[in-house]
Design a protein around this motif. Sequence first.
Motif, PDB file in Angstrom:
ATOM      1  N   UNK A 199      37.467  23.546  44.578  1.00 42.40           N
ATOM      2  CA  UNK A 199      38.733  24.079  44.072  1.00 42.40           C
ATOM      3  C   UNK A 199      38.851  23.990  42.556  1.00 42.40           C
ATOM      4  N   UNK A 200      38.156  23.049  41.946  1.00 41.17           N
ATOM      5  CA  UNK A 200      38.163  22.970  40.473  1.00 41.17           C
ATOM      6  C   UNK A 200      37.469  24.170  39.860  1.00 41.17           C
ATOM      7  N   UNK A 201      36.465  24.683  40.537  1.00 42.72           N
ATOM      8  CA  UNK A 201      35.702  25.806  39.990  1.00 42.72           C
ATOM      9  C   UNK A 201      34.743  25.338  38.913  1.00 42.72           C
ATOM     10  N   UNK A 202      33.977  26.266  38.410  1.00 41.72           N
ATOM     11  CA  UNK A 202      33.016  25.961  37.356  1.00 41.72           C
ATOM     12  C   UNK A 202      33.673  25.933  35.987  1.00 41.72           C
ATOM     13  N   UNK A 203      32.890  25.677  34.997  1.00 42.82           N
ATOM     14  CA  UNK A 203      33.355  25.638  33.617  1.00 42.82           C
ATOM     15  C   UNK A 203      33.673  27.060  33.159  1.00 42.82           C
ATOM     16  N   UNK A 240      31.596  29.532  46.277  1.00 45.25           N
ATOM     17  CA  UNK A 240      32.985  29.974  46.419  1.00 45.25           C
ATOM     18  C   UNK A 240      33.487  30.539  45.098  1.00 45.25           C
ATOM     19  N   UNK A 241      34.254  31.626  45.180  1.00 39.08           N
ATOM     20  CA  UNK A 241      34.947  32.193  44.026  1.00 39.08           C
ATOM     21  C   UNK A 241      36.306  31.514  43.946  1.00 39.08           C
ATOM     22  N   UNK A 242      36.691  31.054  42.758  1.00 40.17           N
ATOM     23  CA  UNK A 242      37.914  30.283  42.566  1.00 40.17           C
ATOM     24  C   UNK A 242      38.843  31.054  41.645  1.00 40.17           C
ATOM     25  N   UNK A 243      40.100  31.272  42.096  1.00 33.79           N
ATOM     26  CA  UNK A 243      41.019  32.115  41.331  1.00 33.79           C
ATOM     27  C   UNK A 243      41.791  31.377  40.255  1.00 33.79           C
ATOM     28  N   UNK A 271      31.753  34.202  32.601  1.00 34.60           N
ATOM     29  CA  UNK A 271      32.432  35.348  32.011  1.00 34.60           C
ATOM     30  C   UNK A 271      32.600  36.452  33.049  1.00 34.60           C
ATOM     31  N   UNK A 272      33.555  36.264  33.935  1.00 38.45           N
ATOM     32  CA  UNK A 272      33.841  37.248  34.976  1.00 38.45           C
ATOM     33  C   UNK A 272      35.352  37.316  35.092  1.00 38.45           C
ATOM     34  N   UNK A 273      35.963  38.403  34.672  1.00 34.99           N
ATOM     35  CA  UNK A 273      37.416  38.442  34.527  1.00 34.99           C
ATOM     36  C   UNK A 273      38.181  38.614  35.836  1.00 34.99           C
ATOM     37  N   UNK A 274      37.604  39.256  36.859  1.00 34.29           N
ATOM     38  CA  UNK A 274      38.335  39.478  38.104  1.00 34.29           C
ATOM     39  C   UNK A 274      38.624  38.156  38.812  1.00 34.29           C
TER      40      UNK A 274
END
Length: 113
Positions: free
Chosen positions: A52-56, A72-75, A61-64
Amino acid sequence: MAPTRLRRGMAMAGAGLSATACDLARFGELMRREGEWSGRQLIPASVLHDVQRGGDPTKFNYTTLPGYRSQWWVTQDELGTFLGRGMHGQVLYVAPKAGGGALSVAPGSGELR
């Protein structure tokens, strides 16, 4: 079950989970509940907190979807949403602070708009 093969006959290792929609929905619920199922801790909660923290964000550099961690993709939204995305457009959407999630298994381009 035979592994998914690429055009040149090599096994594909970056994708290929084979599960029913019900199994994926249960997995999403397990993730939403921080690894706990029927009173048992099946996945350490610390692992889910790490996802849930996501990466740095300075290295991603992915804006969506602003973060990616452990497949996992983290919003980074107010619901703590994270997504598992399949190579054929499937999406497992987990929103812990909303108390639920969603699953889409319809074939598509894989693009999230």
